[in-house]
Design a protein around this motif. Sequence first.
Motif, PDB file in Angstrom:
ATOM      1  N   ILE A   1       1.149  -1.233  -0.252  1.00  0.00           N
ATOM      2  CA  ILE A   1      -0.065  -0.025   0.169  1.00  0.00           C
ATOM      3  C   ILE A   1       0.870   1.347   0.002  1.00  0.00           C
ATOM      4  O   ILE A   1       1.755   1.650   0.341  1.00  0.00           O
ATOM      5  CB  ILE A   1      -1.072   0.191   1.253  1.00  0.00           C
ATOM      6  N   PRO A   2       0.122   2.634  -0.347  1.00  0.00           N
ATOM      7  CA  PRO A   2       1.282   3.672  -0.491  1.00  0.00           C
ATOM      8  C   PRO A   2       1.802   3.892   0.869  1.00  0.00           C
ATOM      9  O   PRO A   2       1.232   3.525   1.629  1.00  0.00           O
ATOM     10  CB  PRO A   2       0.312   4.530  -1.233  1.00  0.00           C
ATOM     11  N   ASN A   3       2.440   4.602   1.398  1.00  0.00           N
ATOM     12  CA  ASN A   3       3.419   5.101   2.061  1.00  0.00           C
ATOM     13  C   ASN A   3       4.009   4.453   2.914  1.00  0.00           C
ATOM     14  O   ASN A   3       4.717   4.957   3.962  1.00  0.00           O
ATOM     15  CB  ASN A   3       2.464   5.984   3.180  1.00  0.00           C
ATOM     16  N   TYR A   4       4.130   2.764   3.053  1.00  0.00           N
ATOM     17  CA  TYR A   4       4.488   1.652   3.291  1.00  0.00           C
ATOM     18  C   TYR A   4       5.571   1.318   2.240  1.00  0.00           C
ATOM     19  O   TYR A   4       5.295   1.301   1.147  1.00  0.00           O
ATOM     20  CB  TYR A   4       3.596   0.936   4.292  1.00  0.00           C
ATOM     21  N   PRO A   5       6.595   0.740   2.665  1.00  0.00           N
ATOM     22  CA  PRO A   5       8.042   0.223   1.909  1.00  0.00           C
ATOM     23  C   PRO A   5       6.883  -1.254   1.884  1.00  0.00           C
ATOM     24  O   PRO A   5       6.264  -2.141   2.241  1.00  0.00           O
ATOM     25  CB  PRO A   5       8.998  -0.939   3.090  1.00  0.00           C
ATOM     26  N   CYS A   6       6.817  -1.719   0.429  1.00  0.00           N
ATOM     27  CA  CYS A   6       7.176  -2.721  -0.128  1.00  0.00           C
ATOM     28  C   CYS A   6       7.810  -3.961   0.026  1.00  0.00           C
ATOM     29  O   CYS A   6       9.256  -4.071  -0.521  1.00  0.00           O
ATOM     30  CB  CYS A   6       6.547  -2.688  -2.232  1.00  0.00           C
ATOM     31  N   VAL A   7       7.948  -4.504   0.885  1.00  0.00           N
ATOM     32  CA  VAL A   7       8.981  -6.452   0.623  1.00  0.00           C
ATOM     33  C   VAL A   7       7.885  -7.693   0.181  1.00  0.00           C
ATOM     34  O   VAL A   7       7.264  -7.804   0.543  1.00  0.00           O
ATOM     35  CB  VAL A   7       9.194  -6.164   2.268  1.00  0.00           C
ATOM     36  N   ASN A   8       8.735  -7.304  -0.754  1.00  0.00           N
ATOM     37  CA  ASN A   8       7.980  -9.102  -1.505  1.00  0.00           C
ATOM     38  C   ASN A   8       6.656  -8.992  -1.792  1.00  0.00           C
ATOM     39  O   ASN A   8       6.178 -10.485  -1.515  1.00  0.00           O
ATOM     40  CB  ASN A   8       8.416 -10.225  -0.694  1.00  0.00           C
ATOM     41  N   GLY A   9       5.566  -7.799  -2.321  1.00  0.00           N
ATOM     42  CA  GLY A   9       4.481  -7.666  -2.645  1.00  0.00           C
ATOM     43  C   GLY A   9       3.865  -7.151  -1.217  1.00  0.00           C
ATOM     44  O   GLY A   9       2.586  -7.534  -1.212  1.00  0.00           O
ATOM     45  N   TYR A  10       4.054  -7.661   0.268  1.00  0.00           N
ATOM     46  CA  TYR A  10       3.241  -7.120   1.326  1.00  0.00           C
ATOM     47  C   TYR A  10       4.214  -5.667   1.583  1.00  0.00           C
ATOM     48  O   TYR A  10       5.710  -5.239   1.523  1.00  0.00           O
ATOM     49  CB  TYR A  10       4.112  -8.258   2.289  1.00  0.00           C
ATOM     50  N   ALA A  11       3.019  -4.944   2.432  1.00  0.00           N
ATOM     51  CA  ALA A  11       3.323  -3.296   3.202  1.00  0.00           C
ATOM     52  C   ALA A  11       4.465  -4.279   4.590  1.00  0.00           C
ATOM     53  O   ALA A  11       3.545  -5.350   5.293  1.00  0.00           O
ATOM     54  CB  ALA A  11       2.050  -2.942   3.560  1.00  0.00           C
ATOM     55  N   GLY A  12       5.751  -3.193   5.101  1.00  0.00           N
ATOM     56  CA  GLY A  12       6.043  -3.487   5.720  1.00  0.00           C
ATOM     57  C   GLY A  12       6.003  -2.261   6.801  1.00  0.00           C
ATOM     58  O   GLY A  12       5.726  -1.105   6.187  1.00  0.00           O
ATOM     59  N   PHE A  13       5.680  -2.531   8.151  1.00  0.00           N
ATOM     60  CA  PHE A  13       5.193  -1.745   9.049  1.00  0.00           C
ATOM     61  C   PHE A  13       7.320  -1.668   9.809  1.00  0.00           C
ATOM     62  O   PHE A  13       7.251  -2.528   9.888  1.00  0.00           O
ATOM     63  CB  PHE A  13       5.046  -2.162   9.963  1.00  0.00           C
ATOM     64  N   SER A  14       6.571  -0.498  10.655  1.00  0.00           N
ATOM     65  CA  SER A  14       8.369   0.293  11.262  1.00  0.00           C
ATOM     66  C   SER A  14       7.881  -0.341  12.969  1.00  0.00           C
ATOM     67  O   SER A  14       8.817  -1.000  14.086  1.00  0.00           O
ATOM     68  CB  SER A  14       8.172   1.222  12.006  1.00  0.00           C
TER      69      SER A  14
END
Length: 301
Positions: A224-237
């Motif tokens: 999704i926008p505003n978050y890193p894309c990791v192998n097709g999945y949104a990454g959170f901090s």
Amino acid sequence: MASGNYAKRITPQQPETTTVIPRRATRHLEEAATGEDELETERHTQELLPARVREIAIRPSFVIDQFKEHPFHRHRSWLQPLLICVACIVIAGLVLISASMYQRPGQSVIVGTGGLVYPIQVGGSIGNINTWNNSNGPLAPEKPIVHSGPYSVIGKPTITADFINRVLAAYHSPAAGKGQSLYNLGVKYGIDPAFALAFFLHESTFGRYGMATTTLSLGNLRCIPNYPCVNGYAGFSSWEQGFEEWYKLIRNLYVAVWGKTTVAQIIPTYAPASDHNNEAAYISAVEHSIDTWHAGQLMVS
């Protein structure tokens, strides 16, 4: 009767003579070479020639008619358009095959900023994604919210923050101790945290396996926008950030926009069969987890 000078005179005949040509001195020429000598001479000459010259010398000569019409030339009027049509069909087929890899049944996609592809699980359109992703709290529903049955995600918490912490600890979750945050966010968005916990269990065993170990995502949300894309999945901090994005997605997209309130309604879009999911098994697993925790048991058998 004639007489005197007018009389017929008889001319005496000269004796025939034969001219004899004297024999001159001559030199006898050598006799012409025989056929065998000619062959021997030719063989000797061939041996003296370079190999490439001999090859050319013995190669049969062909007369090439460079002006001869090509067999396909007479069909050019209809053959050329046919080939163009075939090429267009092949290109169109490749385009459709490529599109089908990204747009399968129940998984419409749209290319967003940065070339990312957003599947239907998180909205399918940049407008839908921005609506829930930029929200901070529950949005007014576009359709009336209908509570139906014991497995409606809408409602007050049916388990406590302490119970959530005990479940996370029992499973040795890397998110252990985050029960209060999961509980508070459920209250904020009007979603029973028991369902968030059930999705967390089914997706990654509370963050122990799969992409969640890297992305810190409760529900393995797609990019999704505003978050890193990791192998097709949104990454959170943080786990807390991943918790809140899941609550936003369910409350402000599935419920408020699409009117999906129950597990049976949510799962076919959230985890469609087109993504190689067993929808019926997923629904059954979530409902069984809810029943287990409502019975006061920590471990789901």
